[in-house]
Design an enzyme around this catalytic site. Structure first.
Site, PDB file in Angstrom:
ATOM      1  N   HIS A 296      -7.857  -5.641   0.736  1.00  0.00           N
ATOM      2  CA  HIS A 296      -6.601  -4.892   0.753  1.00  0.00           C
ATOM      3  C   HIS A 296      -5.752  -5.290   1.962  1.00  0.00           C
ATOM      4  CE1 HIS A 296      -3.988  -1.467  -0.150  1.00  0.00           C
ATOM      5  NE2 HIS A 296      -4.108  -1.032   1.090  1.00  0.00           N
TER       6      HIS A 296
ATOM      7  N   GLU B 216      -9.373  -5.654  -3.352  1.00  0.00           N
ATOM      8  CA  GLU B 216      -8.742  -4.475  -2.746  1.00  0.00           C
ATOM      9  C   GLU B 216      -9.753  -3.507  -2.109  1.00  0.00           C
ATOM     10  OE1 GLU B 216      -5.578  -3.871  -2.394  1.00  0.00           O
ATOM     11  OE2 GLU B 216      -4.459  -4.884  -3.966  1.00  0.00           O
TER      12      GLU B 216
ATOM     13  N   SER C  67       0.838  -1.195   0.000  1.00  0.00           N
ATOM     14  CA  SER C  67       0.000   0.000   0.000  1.00  0.00           C
ATOM     15  C   SER C  67       0.879   1.253   0.000  1.00  0.00           C
ATOM     16  CB  SER C  67      -0.976  -0.040   1.175  1.00  0.00           C
ATOM     17  OG  SER C  67      -1.996   0.922   1.024  1.00  0.00           O
TER      18      SER C  67
END
Length: 541
Positions: free
Chosen positions: A422, A328, A210
């Site tokens: 995610h 995600e 990320s």
């Protein structure tokens, strides 16, 4: 030979720690850590001077060598950040925080000799997170022969503020990017010191997820980081539009203008007033005032937009492993618009926004399942396009790239509508099923889950060692090529080709047109939230 005084210190420290005490003697200074099984662990090691007082918003200063023996048994405090809402899937219990936070942690095999180094940069939108998170415990990877390093870096307004007064006091005439400069200083510390922990300073793999993966892209693009690492892993990276230091562009204010606006919102009349504010207060108030922490294109630390760096082949030419998750946006729903009333409204909006690309858009993201199409639209515009772009641009240079797609769910994720959400790959990469946050869907230690984790740890470890991911009794991971070869992780790994056909081409065309027009950013504004797409130009054929 250890001087007598130091020997006495080590003797009493060993008594305090018991038989599990271990020491290291890097050039930075002597350290006392712990032996946990067959892994030596050293925590809270300062790699730079505290960036407090007059040093706030300045490049990090290398930590001078200390005398005596430093206790390295406990994590250092996290860098200041707003307290997360405990209902958030990623939130943990409150942790100690400070501006004096520039520390790193090391897990190393007890018998390590010139072992590959795996340096982890945590995520958290450049606003939150910490190297002390249990999910990033490096012990299991160290058991596979890696020296694992995790790093704190300045966050939010304290790490990424640009301001005209800060630029004026800089010898290079720039400001911002302090969190990125911290990461570079940590890499320099590793270059000087990791040999004392059994690590090979010439074999360092950068890894992050990320915002940590965005940091990997920044480091691959920054001239100051060149030569400090030899491989890179980018999990769920996003090649977003980056503010430029002094010029508003792509619909964004300049980074300095954003800093000036923040100072006004905080009623700080000058830089001295900002530096006089409490760090915790600043970190809490800046997001509420609309400040977003990003890198700044300053012509020095970051020379140009990430898309331009990779187009020009100026990125670090090191083997790359990159990928993203199928779900995600399932845990990041604020990044996607709500579904409209019906399919007709959806199709009408897409045809209005995407013009000549609307038919292709609707083929990829049809109105037959609005929620899934909306989630996939944002996923692909942010993460899918980025992962494929990284692999394609690297491959065009003749540099090895390996693409993955994480599409694994288990009962707790699937019942909560969070299949492959995610960051859900992280406990599998680190082998830390027992280290997830309190609201994280609990991973059952079944043969399927532990087998998948074992495979992923093997792939990641061999990539860090050799630049080519491999795992015993698992499929070979094909290098990305003209057929779009990749590895998919479902209940088990399997090799495939042509991931999400047409997805990359559509998003590349959208980004190309926005870059050519220069009036809107890309990636954050996809699908129903997209402004009207500019017409095709010669450069976007």
């Amino acid at each position: 030979m250890i001087p007598r005084a130091a020997s006495v210190c080590l003797f009493f420290a060993a008594l305090a720690y018991g038989a599990d005490a271990v020491t290291a003697h890097p050039p930075a200074g002597k350290l006392q850590g712990r032996l946990e099984g067959q892994v030596r662990v050293f925590k809270g090691i300062p790699y730079a001077m505290p960036p407090v007082g007059a040093a706030r918003w300045k490049p990090p200063i290398a930590m001078p060598r200390w005398t005596g023996v430093r206790n390295a048994a406990e994590f250092g405090p996290a860098c200041h950040q707003p307290q997360a809402k405990l209902s958030n899937i990623y939130a943990r219990d409150p942790m100690p925080m400070s501006e004096d936070c520039l520390t790193l942690n090391i897990w190393t095999p007890a018998n390590a000799r010139r072992a590959p180094v795996f340096l982890w940069i945590h995520g958290g939108s450049l606003t939150g997170g910490s190297s002390r998170e249990e999910m990033y415990n490096g012990a299991r990877l160290a058991e596979r022969g890696l020296v694992v390093v995790s790093v704190n870096y300045r966050l939010g307004v304290l790490g990424w503020l640009a301001h005209p007064e800060l630029s004026a006091e800089s010898a290079d005439g720039v400001s911002g990017n302090y969190g990125l400069l911290d990461q570079i200083e940590a890499l320099r510390w590793v270059r000087r010191n990791i040999g004392a922990f059994g690590g090979d300073a010439g074999n360092v793999t950068l890894a992050g997820e990320s915002a940590g993966a965005l940091s990997i892209l920044y480091l691959m693009a920054s001239p100051a980081a060149q030569g400090l690492f030899s491989k890179a892993i980018a999990e769920s990276a996003y090649m977003i539009t980056t503010p430029e230091l002094k010029t508003g562009r792509f619909g964004l204010p300049s980074a300095e203008e954003s800093g000036t606006r923040l100072a006004a919102a905080l009623h700080a009349t000058n830089l001295a007033a900002l530096r006089a504010m409490d760090g915790a207060e600043l970190s809490a108030k800046a997001p509420a005032a609309g400040f977003g922490p990003w890198g700044a294109i300053d012509g020095h630390v970051l020379k140009r937009q990430l898309v331009d760096v990779f187009d020009r082949g100026e990125q670090a030419r090191v083997p790359l492993l990159a990928g993203f998750n199928s779900g995600e946006i399932r845990s990041l729903r604020s990044l996607a618009p709500p579904a409209p009333a019906d399919a007709a409204v959806y199709e009408g909006a897409i045809r209005e926004h995407y013009a000549d690309l609307a038919s292709e858009f609707l083929r990829l993201y049809p109105a037959t399942n609005l929620e899934e199409s909306i989630l996939a639209t944002t996923r692909d515009a942010l993460y899918g396009w980025t992962a494929q772009r990284l692999a394609r641009k690297h491959t065009a240079l003749g540099v090895p790239a390996f693409l993955y797609f994480f599409d694994h769910g288990y009962p707790a994720t699937d019942s909560a509508g969070l299949h492959a959400f995610h960051a859900s790959e992280l406990p599998f990469v680190f082998g830390t099923f027992d280290g997830t946050p309190q609201n994280w869907p609990k991973i059952p230690p079944t043969p399927v889950e532990t087998g998948l984790s074992d495979a992923m740890m093997s792939y990641w470890s061999t990539f860090a060692r050799t630049g080519r991911p491999a795992a015993a009794k698992q499929p070979g991971w094909p290098q990305f090529n003209a057929a779009g070869a990749y590895l998919s992780f479902t209940d088990a790994p399997h090799a495939a080709e042509h991931l999400l056909p047409g997805m990359y081409e559509l998003n590349e065309q959208v980004v190309c047109r926005r870059r050519a027009e220069g009036l809107t950013p890309w990636n954050w504004n996809a699908g129903l939230w997209s402004p009207k797409l500019p017409a095709q130009t010669a450069e976007c054929q």
